[in-house]
Every structure is written in C-alpha cells, then in structure tokens.
Design an enzyme around this catalytic site. Sequence first.
Site, short mmCIF file in Angstrom:
data_model
loop_
_atom_site.label_atom_id
_atom_site.label_comp_id
_atom_site.label_asym_id
_atom_site.label_seq_id
_atom_site.Cartn_x
_atom_site.Cartn_y
_atom_site.Cartn_z
N ILE A 157 0.87 -1.18 0.00
CA ILE A 157 0.00 0.00 0.00
C ILE A 157 0.91 1.23 0.00
O ILE A 157 2.09 1.14 0.35
CB ILE A 157 -1.00 0.02 1.20
CG1 ILE A 157 -0.29 -0.17 2.54
CG2 ILE A 157 -2.08 -1.02 1.01
CD1 ILE A 157 -1.23 -0.19 3.75
N ASP A 158 0.38 2.37 -0.40
CA ASP A 158 1.18 3.59 -0.52
C ASP A 158 1.80 4.01 0.81
O ASP A 158 1.26 3.71 1.88
CB ASP A 158 0.31 4.76 -1.02
CG ASP A 158 -0.09 4.61 -2.48
OD1 ASP A 158 0.54 3.81 -3.19
OD2 ASP A 158 -1.04 5.30 -2.89
N LYS A 159 2.87 4.78 0.71
CA LYS A 159 3.59 5.29 1.88
C LYS A 159 2.65 5.98 2.87
O LYS A 159 2.74 5.77 4.07
CB LYS A 159 4.66 6.27 1.39
CG LYS A 159 5.43 6.98 2.49
CD LYS A 159 6.39 8.00 1.90
CE LYS A 159 7.10 8.77 3.00
NZ LYS A 159 8.02 9.78 2.46
N THR A 161 -0.72 5.76 2.98
CA THR A 161 -1.95 5.03 3.29
C THR A 161 -1.69 4.20 4.54
O THR A 161 -0.64 3.57 4.66
CB THR A 161 -2.35 4.11 2.12
OG1 THR A 161 -2.50 4.89 0.94
CG2 THR A 161 -3.66 3.38 2.40
N ARG A 260 -7.15 6.61 -5.47
CA ARG A 260 -6.86 8.04 -5.62
C ARG A 260 -7.16 8.50 -7.05
O ARG A 260 -7.75 9.57 -7.26
CB ARG A 260 -5.39 8.29 -5.26
CG ARG A 260 -5.09 7.92 -3.82
CD ARG A 260 -3.59 7.75 -3.56
NE ARG A 260 -2.89 9.01 -3.66
CZ ARG A 260 -1.56 9.11 -3.64
NH1 ARG A 260 -0.81 8.03 -3.55
NH2 ARG A 260 -0.99 10.29 -3.73
#
Length: 350
Positions: A157-159, A161, A260
């Site tokens: 998952i994104d940094k 998130t 997003r």
Amino acid sequence: MHEANDHLPEEASEELYERKTFSVDKGQEPFRIDKWVQMHIEGATRNKVQRGIEAGFLTVNGKVVKSNYKVKPGDEIVMMSLINPDHTELKAENIPLNIVYEDDAVMVLNKPANMVVHPGVGNFSGTLLNGVAYHLQQQNPQIDEEALPRFGLVHRIDKNTTGLIVLAKTADAAAHLAKQFFNHTVQRKYVALVWGDVQEEAGTIEAHIARHRQYRKMFDAYPDGETGKHAITHYKVLERFNYVTLVECVLETGRTHQIRVHMKHIGHTLFNDWEYGGDKILKGTIYTKYKQFVDNCFALCPRCALHARTLGFIHPVTQKEMFFESPLPDDMAQVIEKWRNYMLHRKENG
C-alpha cells in the site's frame, strides 16, 4: 513457445507477483521442467526455479508438479514470479511493527502513515520490510531472500496510506497468497475522505490506469480502455459533510494509486492528497473562517485521507477464511469528527 505476461511492470500494480504463461510447442521433446523454465525465463537460476516449483509457484495444466516433470507438446505452464525484484540487499532493522495476527504461515500488520512498504530508490532503510526481515530472522536465523523472496511480501500500500497488509512466512504461503491476489479473490475495503458531495449512494468506477503522460510519478485514468491496465473500484457513501464525503471503496483490481486516481476521475479527489491536487480547497465557501477550518484539518491529517480498513483471504494452510478489520487511525478520525462538528454548527446557525 508462446509467452504472455498478464501484468504491466511493477509500477502499475499493488500486487508484487505477475503470472507468466507459456505454451509448449508441438515439436518439443520430453524435457525436465526445471531446465525448460530456466531456459525460457531470463535471469532464472536452476536453484531458484526448483525452489519456486517446490513452493507451488508453477503449475502445468493447472496442477502443481515436481522439478523432474517432463514437459510435453501442448502443456500450459503458468509461473508466478516477482515483478522487477529489487536486487539491493535488504538490511534487517529492529523497527517496531504493529502485528495484528501471526502464525507459522502468515502475518497481518497494521501499517502506519509515512512508512514505505519496501526498499526502493531513495528508501533503502526504515521500510516495513526491513522490520519484517528482522522480525523473521529473530524466529529463524536461517531465513533469507533466497528461501523467502522479499520476505513474504505479496502486495503493498502507498507510503501515506494506513492499514492492513498481509505477508507470508513461507514460500508455500507466498505462492498461495500471490495467486489469491492475482485472481482478485482477496477482500480489500478502504475508507477515504473525498472532496465534494458524492451524488450516488453507491457506484462502480471502471477506467484503465496507467502512468500520467506528463507527470511520471502520478497515474491517470484512461476511460476508453486503450491505455494502461483494467481497473475496477466499487464505492459507497458512509457519511456526508456537504463539502466532503466519507466513502468506502472496495478494490476489485489492485493498481497503484487506484482509489486516488478513480475518485479523482469522477470529480472527488481525496482530501489532502497533495500529489493529485487534494491539498487545496476544492469545495466550500470563500470565507476566511472556512479556509482556517480546512487548514486546521490539513494540519491534523497531513496526508492523503485513505485507510485500508478490512482484509480478507483464505489461509494458505488451514484453507479457512480469515478476516481482519483495523480501526481508523487518529489523524483521520479527528478530521472526520471536526467535519461532523462543523456540520452541526452550520445547522444550528442555519
């Protein structure tokens, strides 16, 4: 021999394994599969191929085989392999981990904001995976990336998130989980705060996702389906705050930045998502008081307001369905409470 890649390079997916499919030519003589695969996959060593076969990363005509299986004309070979594995050596670091669940096969972690999942350009230490490597080596000093590629990481998952991520503790479990992610059978629900009053109570966004044509660190939606990879997000409204909306998003596919990009595509950029323009006032009034209120919200949650709340998968060993839920982190919870109070205040003064 024909080969088909079912994934774009690493940059276009949250899942870290791709599926390589081979059809064995009509004139093929019987040949050991480990040698055959080694010849057909660039950079593959016999040892790595054999380990992958043993762990169940390879199937022939839908069935797991042994390394001494002889390929035959017409065989359909499917191999799950890491996408663009980073060859930098991973340092084990004693980083605190929020472990939600752990047994001999899997571990589920709750990732905080501002933490990168795995090393890459500009982030070679301090990542979640550095901490996982240390944790696993405390349990088994022999474990390394040769025995367990990327220390069992199968998705990311994104940094910025927060929320749930599952890792495998054995190669067998990694193969099992990688297939579930690839087949989109893993249940993933996210909570997001987005700009604007989302019109529909629920809906589905279907638009291909690929790198942005101008800004290479961003992604964009391509609704005509010519460019990028197929992506589907289902959403439903949880709570409305007039100028922002709290939504739940269910991923059917796992593309990088999918929620997003998809929410921006339908006109509802995520709250304080600076990369996609959500760190400015996109809806609301022109009053200074309102601007101050939003700035206070941005300060409380200085990141994209996105949380991976639920995760469900089939346990690789017991075959039982596992389901985990993570409460909203404080930063998002506080901002949502501020918007609730703002709405109450408006009604009282309305």
